[in-house]
Design a protein around this motif. Structure first.
Motif, mmCIF file in Angstrom:
data_model
loop_
_atom_site.group_PDB
_atom_site.id
_atom_site.type_symbol
_atom_site.label_atom_id
_atom_site.label_comp_id
_atom_site.label_asym_id
_atom_site.label_seq_id
_atom_site.Cartn_x
_atom_site.Cartn_y
_atom_site.Cartn_z
ATOM 1 N N GLY A 37 40.845 42.758 44.170
ATOM 2 C CA GLY A 37 41.141 42.280 45.520
ATOM 3 C C GLY A 37 41.531 43.401 46.478
ATOM 4 O O GLY A 37 41.877 43.144 47.629
ATOM 5 N N ALA A 38 41.455 44.660 46.016
ATOM 6 C CA ALA A 38 41.867 45.803 46.848
ATOM 7 C C ALA A 38 40.913 46.053 48.015
ATOM 8 O O ALA A 38 41.269 46.747 48.968
ATOM 9 C CB ALA A 38 41.972 47.060 45.989
ATOM 10 N N GLY A 39 39.695 45.526 47.903
ATOM 11 C CA GLY A 39 38.721 45.728 48.979
ATOM 12 C C GLY A 39 37.644 46.740 48.639
ATOM 13 O O GLY A 39 36.848 47.134 49.507
ATOM 14 N N LYS A 40 37.579 47.140 47.381
ATOM 15 C CA LYS A 40 36.614 48.183 46.972
ATOM 16 C C LYS A 40 35.171 47.730 47.196
ATOM 17 O O LYS A 40 34.368 48.453 47.795
ATOM 18 C CB LYS A 40 36.817 48.540 45.486
ATOM 19 N N THR A 41 34.837 46.550 46.697
ATOM 20 C CA THR A 41 33.455 46.077 46.810
ATOM 21 C C THR A 41 33.085 45.848 48.269
ATOM 22 O O THR A 41 31.973 46.180 48.705
ATOM 23 C CB THR A 41 33.267 44.765 46.010
ATOM 24 N N THR A 42 34.025 45.314 49.018
ATOM 25 C CA THR A 42 33.753 45.069 50.442
ATOM 26 C C THR A 42 33.493 46.399 51.151
ATOM 27 O O THR A 42 32.534 46.516 51.923
ATOM 28 C CB THR A 42 34.939 44.324 51.095
HETATM 29 P P1 ADP Z 1 37.731 44.462 44.892
HETATM 30 O O1 ADP Z 1 36.319 44.879 44.789
HETATM 31 O O2 ADP Z 1 38.670 45.607 45.100
HETATM 32 O O3 ADP Z 1 38.194 43.590 43.749
HETATM 33 P P2 ADP Z 1 36.801 42.818 47.085
HETATM 34 O O4 ADP Z 1 36.284 43.743 48.111
HETATM 35 O O5 ADP Z 1 35.827 42.123 46.209
HETATM 36 O O6 ADP Z 1 37.907 43.564 46.197
HETATM 37 O O7 ADP Z 1 37.674 41.698 47.792
HETATM 38 C C1 ADP Z 1 38.767 41.986 48.652
HETATM 39 C C2 ADP Z 1 39.311 40.695 49.184
HETATM 40 O O8 ADP Z 1 38.418 40.149 50.142
HETATM 41 C C3 ADP Z 1 39.524 39.631 48.121
HETATM 42 O O9 ADP Z 1 40.749 38.967 48.366
HETATM 43 C C4 ADP Z 1 38.366 38.696 48.328
HETATM 44 O O10 ADP Z 1 38.705 37.383 47.962
HETATM 45 C C5 ADP Z 1 38.085 38.825 49.812
HETATM 46 N N1 ADP Z 1 36.663 38.617 50.136
HETATM 47 C C6 ADP Z 1 35.627 39.343 49.697
HETATM 48 N N2 ADP Z 1 34.462 38.902 50.200
HETATM 49 C C7 ADP Z 1 34.790 37.841 51.000
HETATM 50 C C8 ADP Z 1 34.023 36.922 51.803
HETATM 51 N N3 ADP Z 1 32.691 37.028 51.907
HETATM 52 N N4 ADP Z 1 34.697 35.973 52.476
HETATM 53 C C9 ADP Z 1 36.041 35.874 52.387
HETATM 54 N N5 ADP Z 1 36.820 36.689 51.644
HETATM 55 C C10 ADP Z 1 36.202 37.656 50.958
#
Ligand code: ADP
Length: 250
Positions: A37-42
């Motif tokens: 949930g850190a935002g890495k993938t985003t």
């Molecule tokens: P990580 O890769 O570090 O685990 P993510 O980038 O997947 O983290 O997610 C960061 C936060 O953003 C999480 O709380 C996730 O639920 C939220 N999130 C990711 N994508 C979406 C989306 N399309 N809509 C709403 N929330 C999202």
């Protein structure tokens, strides 16, 4: 070099990426770690053009690439690997690799209408390249297996192979180690390191497996709550109190 300045990505009111600032050095293998949930993938998806940032700026070798779509970034040599889509599962591993360059060049495909010889020459060249890629990745033995039948680790190697088919410069890899056995994980690490050292690839890798990170990543960047917490060698990161707190807090 990619410079990411104060990038935000909000989903409604939720700040998945909340002012991330970092630099990815040319020819580095940068590890991106942090609690779930850190935002890495985003952040990955924002840099690779899959998502548009809410605000902030991203430059590559000084050129503003903020918000460019994936196909434009692809032509600049920057790409994010994706899982092999289900529909390609019935094609062999070699065919999966041979598909990659064909899919990017409309003109070349058009050219091929005009001559069988050219088709045959192109196919031979593509096949030779695919075989060279499979050999580099030490998976020649799976060339003729269907992509749907190979293991998770072999699929990761094949994904890496697709980037080699287009001579990518900067590759974003997400969760290489998930569900992959140790032997293959080290084969993947070794392939990444050789691509970096011998062919000048830059990698940015999201990974949870610390052995994998330790083996190949320098620097390591730790994110939490949408921000960059710390950057350094893995040893430095592990000793950082903010990082320890971020992991304990999850
Ligand atoms: P990580 O890769 O570090 O685990 P993510 O980038 O997947 O983290 O997610 C960061 C936060 O953003 C999480 O709380 C996730 O639920 C939220 N999130 C990711 N994508 C979406 C989306 N399309 N809509 C709403 N929330 C999202």
């Amino acid at each position: 070099m990619i410079v990411i300045e104060d990038v935000h990505k909000h989903f409604g009111g939720f700040r998945a990426v909340d002012g991330a600032t970092l630099t990815i050095q040319d020819q580095s293998i940068t590890g991106l770690i942090g609690p779930n949930g850190a935002g890495k993938t985003t952040l990955f998806n924002v840099i690779a053009g899959v998502l548009k940032p809410t605000s902030g700026r991203i430059t590559m070798a000084g050129e503003d690439i903020t918000g460019l779509p994936p196909h434009e970034l692809f032509h600049k040599g920057l790409l994010r690997t994706f899982q092999i889509a289900h529909e390609f599962g019935s094609m062999t591993c070699r065919e999966n690799l041979m598909m990659v360059p064909g899919g990017q060049s409309g003109e070349r495909l058009w050219d091929t209408w005009f001559g069988r010889k050219r088709i045959a020459d192109e196919e031979r060249a593509l096949k030779a390249k695919a075989d060279e890629v499979l050999e580099f990745l030490t998976i020649s033995h799976i060339s003729n297996l269907r992509a749907g039948e190979i293991s998770g680790g072999q699929k990761k190697l094949l994904e890496l192979g697709r980037t080699m088919m287009v001579d990518a410069k900067i590759v974003f890899l997400d969760e290489v180690g998930a569900g992959v056995n140790r032997t293959l994980l080290y084969t993947i690490a070794d392939a990444i390191k050789r691509l970096n050292e011998e062919r000048g690839y830059t990698f940015v890798v999201i990974e949870h497996d610390m052995d994998f990170i330790e083996k190949i990543c320098d620097p390591v960047i730790c994110m939490a709550e949408g921000k960059v917490l710390a950057e350094g060698t893995l040893a430095e990161i592990k000793a950082n109190e903010q990082v320890i707190e971020a992991y304990l807090g999850t």
